[in-house]
Each structure stands twice: as C-alpha cells, then as structure tokens.
Design an enzyme around this catalytic site. Sequence first.
Site, PDB file in Angstrom:
ATOM      1  N   HIS A  89       0.990  -1.056   0.002  1.00  0.00           N
ATOM      2  CA  HIS A  89      -0.116   0.067   0.057  1.00  0.00           C
ATOM      3  C   HIS A  89       1.007   1.208   0.050  1.00  0.00           C
ATOM      4  O   HIS A  89       2.119   1.297   0.288  1.00  0.00           O
ATOM      5  CB  HIS A  89      -0.963  -0.202   1.463  1.00  0.00           C
ATOM      6  CG  HIS A  89      -2.048  -1.032   1.265  1.00  0.00           C
ATOM      7  ND1 HIS A  89      -2.795  -1.260   2.030  1.00  0.00           N
ATOM      8  CD2 HIS A  89      -2.171  -2.002   0.272  1.00  0.00           C
ATOM      9  CE1 HIS A  89      -3.702  -2.316   1.841  1.00  0.00           C
ATOM     10  NE2 HIS A  89      -3.417  -2.819   0.760  1.00  0.00           N
ATOM     11  N   GLU A  91       0.920   3.858   1.762  1.00  0.00           N
ATOM     12  CA  GLU A  91       1.610   4.546   3.298  1.00  0.00           C
ATOM     13  C   GLU A  91       2.668   3.544   3.711  1.00  0.00           C
ATOM     14  O   GLU A  91       3.602   4.173   4.341  1.00  0.00           O
ATOM     15  CB  GLU A  91       0.366   4.575   4.284  1.00  0.00           C
ATOM     16  CG  GLU A  91      -0.482   3.244   4.380  1.00  0.00           C
ATOM     17  CD  GLU A  91      -1.614   3.351   3.458  1.00  0.00           C
ATOM     18  OE1 GLU A  91      -1.563   3.350   2.400  1.00  0.00           O
ATOM     19  OE2 GLU A  91      -3.003   2.966   3.929  1.00  0.00           O
ATOM     20  N   CYS A 117      -6.017   0.735   5.608  1.00  0.00           N
ATOM     21  CA  CYS A 117      -6.616  -0.443   5.959  1.00  0.00           C
ATOM     22  C   CYS A 117      -6.057  -0.561   7.445  1.00  0.00           C
ATOM     23  O   CYS A 117      -5.270   0.071   8.106  1.00  0.00           O
ATOM     24  CB  CYS A 117      -6.024  -1.494   5.191  1.00  0.00           C
ATOM     25  SG  CYS A 117      -4.478  -1.686   5.533  1.00  0.00           S
TER      26      CYS A 117
END
Length: 160
Positions: A89, A91, A117
């Site tokens: 992801h 981040e 998430c």
Amino acid sequence: MEVFKIPLMNTIEHPSTPCTESEKQHRYDCAYLKMARQWAELSHCKRRQVGALIVKDDMIISDGYNGTPSGAENACEDENGDTKWYVLHAEANAITKVARSTNNAVNSTLYLTLSPCRECAKLIHQAGIKRLVYIDRYKDPTGIDFLHRSGIETTQILQP
C-alpha cells in the site's frame, strides 16, 4: 475527526491575504493532497491508484504509491483482476522508505488519497505519525477507528 467539503482546486488564496493558522494549515493540507493525487498516478495498479506523502517540519520527507516491491514486475493484479498478495500500500511504501533514510516519521503528518486499512494503520501508529489527512474513505473503517483510539488526529478533506 474533521471533515471538510471544500474543493481541492482553487483553495490557495493570494499569499498576501491574511489568514488564521487554521486556514493556512488547510491550504497546505489541500496542496499536499493534490501532490499525493499526482503521486498516485505513478502506480501501475489498475483497480485503484493511491498516493502518500509524509511531511515533517514543513518538509516532505517521504512519498509512496501502491505497487509491487522493488525488483518485481509492475503488474499489481493477476489474470483474474485480483490484487496480488504482495502489493504494498502507498503508506507502507512511504513509511518503509523513510525508515531506510536517516530521518524518521515521529510527529509527522501523513497525506493519503485513501484512508488506511487496518494493517497500515498499525504501521502509521508504530512509525510515530501524529496526524493523518486523507481524501477518500476506505471501505473498511477499522484502520481509521484504530487511529482515533490511538490518539492520532485524522482529517478527511472531500473532493467536490
């Protein structure tokens, strides 16, 4: 959690216009989110492109977008259109990138085009990030809920 419904475009006023610290912060938040959207466009993922910036002491210290690990092929989805298990992801990419540098993310702000998430929320917390600003909300609110409970300030700035 604050939610702003202000267009990201045309929000930066003339620099000589006096503004409060809150207005100034909002202008910078919008500018960094626009940059995160541009960064998202570098992703090779077809289902969703996500961008991230980490800002500390008024400087961008890291960036990331969702994609495969270094050295892997760029395709994020398999032949059925499902995301491959090893895709990182945005981040997570930004946090691991700053971890490889001489800097750290303690007391920084993370700008995301999509809220995290639950797995990435744990990374955000462990990295010492104190503030999250994002555009779209992820389908599962568990990550945002965890960050709220952890005392991390979260702000959503909606696009028109």
